[in-house]
Design an enzyme around this catalytic site. Structure first.
Site, PDB file in Angstrom:
ATOM      1  CG  HIS A  84     117.488 -60.871  59.341  1.00  0.00           C
ATOM      2  ND1 HIS A  84     116.804 -59.678  59.467  1.00  0.00           N
ATOM      3  CD2 HIS A  84     118.731 -60.544  58.903  1.00  0.00           C
ATOM      4  CE1 HIS A  84     117.598 -58.681  59.137  1.00  0.00           C
ATOM      5  NE2 HIS A  84     118.767 -59.178  58.778  1.00  0.00           N
TER       6      HIS A  84
ATOM      7  CB  SER B 141     119.269 -56.268  56.954  1.00  0.00           C
ATOM      8  OG  SER B 141     119.624 -56.303  58.316  1.00  0.00           O
TER       9      SER B 141
ATOM     10  CG  ASP C 189     114.166 -60.136  61.270  1.00  0.00           C
ATOM     11  OD1 ASP C 189     115.203 -60.449  61.863  1.00  0.00           O
ATOM     12  OD2 ASP C 189     114.152 -59.447  60.240  1.00  0.00           O
TER      13      ASP C 189
END
Length: 215
Positions: free
Chosen positions: A196, A113, A164
């Site tokens: 995610h 991320s 996601d």
């Protein structure tokens, strides 16, 4: 500039480290979030020391860490945040390689991320290319600056869940296109129904990438 703190694991072989893998966590997490990847990847690179770093700044909420604040997500502000954080990561990598008496290219960078955004931005701007850059559920910040700032063409692995909800899969698809246009070798995988996070597919892909580039 203060140095980053890190949690270390390995090498699994108990020998002197021959490589270094830096793990960069996402927004609001900390170094403990990714260190479990080290034993999952130990068989792929048994002589590797894994260093999971704490991002340099406290999260805006007061819980966890962040590489930069996301209170303002406009591209210019995000780029400024990455550029502020990048010297911390550069300094940590240089210090660890020197401490371990390793060659300047005996390392790889992995991030998830926000950490993936840091890994891509920093890794591609280092004079000594990493063996690999692994970006999970991330994005390529400031792609237009690659034309003048690209310092190496390290192989990049991109892995992103198609479901996601935090960082759209299109961000890695855009990164793949920009890196390909810059002649950076990219291996991209988009995982159906994954949100995610990192699943077993991603862990396997990461292990294969490290095994290949460190062999």
């Amino acid at each position: 500039m203060p140095t980053l703190e890190a949690i270390h694991w390995g090498p699994a072989s108990k020998a002197k480290p021959r490589q270094l893998v830096i793990l960069c966590h996402g927004l609001g997490a900390d170094a403990f979030d990714l260190i479990d990847l080290a034993p999952a990847w130990q068989h792929a690179c048994p002589d590797t020391l894994f260093a999971s770093v704490h991002a340099p700044f406290s999260h805006d909420s007061g819980f966890g860490r962040q590489w930069w604040s996301v209170a303002d997500r406009s591209p210019d502000v995000v780029e400024a945040g990455v550029r502020t954080a990048a010297p911390y990561l550069h300094g940590f990598i240089d210090a660890e390689l020197a401490r371990l008496d390793l060659p300047p290219d005996a390392y790889a960078i992995m991030g998830f991320s926000q950490g993936a955004m840091m890994s891509l931005f920093t890794g591609l701007r280092r004079p000594a290319a990493p063996r690999a850059i692994l970006g999970f559920s991330g994005a390529l910040v400031a792609p237009d600056s690659l034309a003048t700032e690209l310092a190496n063409r390290a192989p990049v692995l991109l892995v992103h869940g198609e479901a996601d909800e935090a960082v759209p899969v299109s961000r890695s698809q855009d990164a793949e296109a920009a890196l390909t246009a810059a002649a950076v070798p990219v291996d991209a995988h988009y995982i159906p129904r994954l949100g995610h996070g990192i699943d077993d597919n991603g862990i396997s892909l990461g292990a294969l990438a490290l095994q290949k580039e460190f062999s």
